[in-house]
Design a protein around this motif. Structure first.
Motif, mmCIF file in Angstrom:
data_model
loop_
_atom_site.group_PDB
_atom_site.id
_atom_site.type_symbol
_atom_site.label_atom_id
_atom_site.label_comp_id
_atom_site.label_asym_id
_atom_site.label_seq_id
_atom_site.Cartn_x
_atom_site.Cartn_y
_atom_site.Cartn_z
ATOM 1 N N THR A 1 0.799 -1.224 0.000
ATOM 2 C CA THR A 1 0.000 0.000 0.000
ATOM 3 C C THR A 1 0.835 1.279 0.000
ATOM 4 N N LEU A 2 2.144 1.151 0.246
ATOM 5 C CA LEU A 2 3.027 2.317 0.238
ATOM 6 C C LEU A 2 3.909 2.340 -1.010
ATOM 7 N N GLY A 3 3.526 1.558 -2.009
ATOM 8 C CA GLY A 3 4.263 1.570 -3.267
ATOM 9 C C GLY A 3 5.257 0.447 -3.413
ATOM 10 N N GLY A 4 5.113 -0.605 -2.636
ATOM 11 C CA GLY A 4 6.083 -1.692 -2.628
ATOM 12 C C GLY A 4 6.061 -2.606 -3.840
ATOM 13 N N ARG A 5 5.094 -2.489 -4.703
ATOM 14 C CA ARG A 5 5.027 -3.307 -5.922
ATOM 15 C C ARG A 5 4.996 -2.349 -7.109
ATOM 16 N N GLU A 6 5.966 -2.499 -8.006
ATOM 17 C CA GLU A 6 6.048 -1.607 -9.163
ATOM 18 C C GLU A 6 4.830 -1.773 -10.067
ATOM 19 N N VAL A 7 4.438 -0.657 -10.709
ATOM 20 C CA VAL A 7 3.305 -0.637 -11.627
ATOM 21 C C VAL A 7 3.669 0.197 -12.863
ATOM 22 N N ARG A 8 2.879 0.048 -13.885
ATOM 23 C CA ARG A 8 2.978 0.903 -15.075
ATOM 24 C C ARG A 8 1.967 2.039 -14.917
ATOM 25 N N LEU A 9 2.346 3.242 -15.293
ATOM 26 C CA LEU A 9 1.425 4.374 -15.207
ATOM 27 C C LEU A 9 0.151 4.094 -15.999
ATOM 28 N N LEU A 10 0.271 3.468 -17.162
ATOM 29 C CA LEU A 10 -0.907 3.140 -17.960
ATOM 30 C C LEU A 10 -1.854 2.231 -17.184
ATOM 31 N N ASP A 11 -1.313 1.232 -16.491
ATOM 32 C CA ASP A 11 -2.140 0.334 -15.679
ATOM 33 C C ASP A 11 -2.804 1.091 -14.528
ATOM 34 N N LEU A 12 -2.049 1.978 -13.897
ATOM 35 C CA LEU A 12 -2.587 2.739 -12.766
ATOM 36 C C LEU A 12 -3.732 3.638 -13.219
ATOM 37 N N ALA A 13 -3.564 4.263 -14.381
ATOM 38 C CA ALA A 13 -4.642 5.095 -14.931
ATOM 39 C C ALA A 13 -5.873 4.242 -15.214
ATOM 40 N N ALA A 14 -5.669 3.043 -15.724
ATOM 41 C CA ALA A 14 -6.793 2.136 -15.992
ATOM 42 C C ALA A 14 -7.502 1.774 -14.689
ATOM 43 N N ALA A 15 -6.717 1.519 -13.632
ATOM 44 C CA ALA A 15 -7.310 1.191 -12.332
ATOM 45 C C ALA A 15 -8.143 2.356 -11.813
#
Length: 195
Positions: A174-188
């Motif tokens: 919950t504090l950013g411990g798993r990397e993500v793609r900005l595109l995926d985050l925007a989709a979420a």
């Protein structure tokens, strides 16, 4: 045929360039933007870097598609799982120094960005102020695997709720411990926009 909005794309490129320049003194050298239509999922604008052709700062990397630590940007997914499991926005969490036992690993002691403790806080207040300790406490209540599962279903491809992923990230999720793609985050976040 493209879903890109040309005027929005031009403006987004200018904003990324200007904002990165403003943050130069803070050792920020690049930036990215993704703008989606939450109803259709269409990409209206995607800027992958300040200047893709400038090789002096790794310009040839599309930051919108690269894996990055999201910091607190995934806290809403954590709290959404809490709401799904019956916690309300009024539920009170204690924002006090807390040590989470690590079993065979060191204990985990999260801290707030402001270095302070705020006592009893409602979920809505904890999220609104991006307090770290209550977010970790909510994650401990709703379980890492379930939050990974929700994020994965919302479009975050790196959050597959496998045992390996659960064990490798733990409460830091919950504090950013798993990397993500900005595109995926925007989709979420589009899932939030769609209710």
């Amino acid at each position: 045929t493209t879903t890109l909005d040309y005027r929005l794309q031009e403006e987004a490129q200018k904003i990324v360039k200007d904002e990165v320049e403003k943050l130069k003194g803070f050792k920020v050298g690049n930036g990215a933007v993704v703008v989606l239509d939450p109803k259709t999922g269409q990409i209206l604008s995607m800027v992958g870097s300040k200047d893709y052709f400038d090789k002096d700062y790794d310009g040839n990397v599309n930051v919108a598609l690269s894996l990055r630590q999201p910091g607190s940007a995934t806290k809403p997914i954590n709290y959404a799982k809490g709401l799904e499991k019956g916690y309300s926005a009024n539920y009170v969490l204690s924002d006090v120094k807390t040590e989470f036992p690590g079993g065979d690993k060191p204990s985990y002691i999260p801290a707030n960005y402001d270095g302070q403790y705020h006592g009893p806080v409602q979920v809505r207040y904890a999220l609104g102020n991006s307090y770290n300790i209550p977010a970790v406490k909510m994650l401990a209540r709703v379980e890492v695997k379930d939050v990974l599962d929700l994020g994965y279903r919302m479009g975050i491809s790196t959050w597959e709720p496998s045992d390996e992923n659960v064990n490798s990230v733990g409460l830091s999720l919950t504090l950013g411990g798993r990397e993500v793609r900005l595109l995926d985050l925007a989709a979420a976040y589009s899932a939030f926009a769609n209710g």
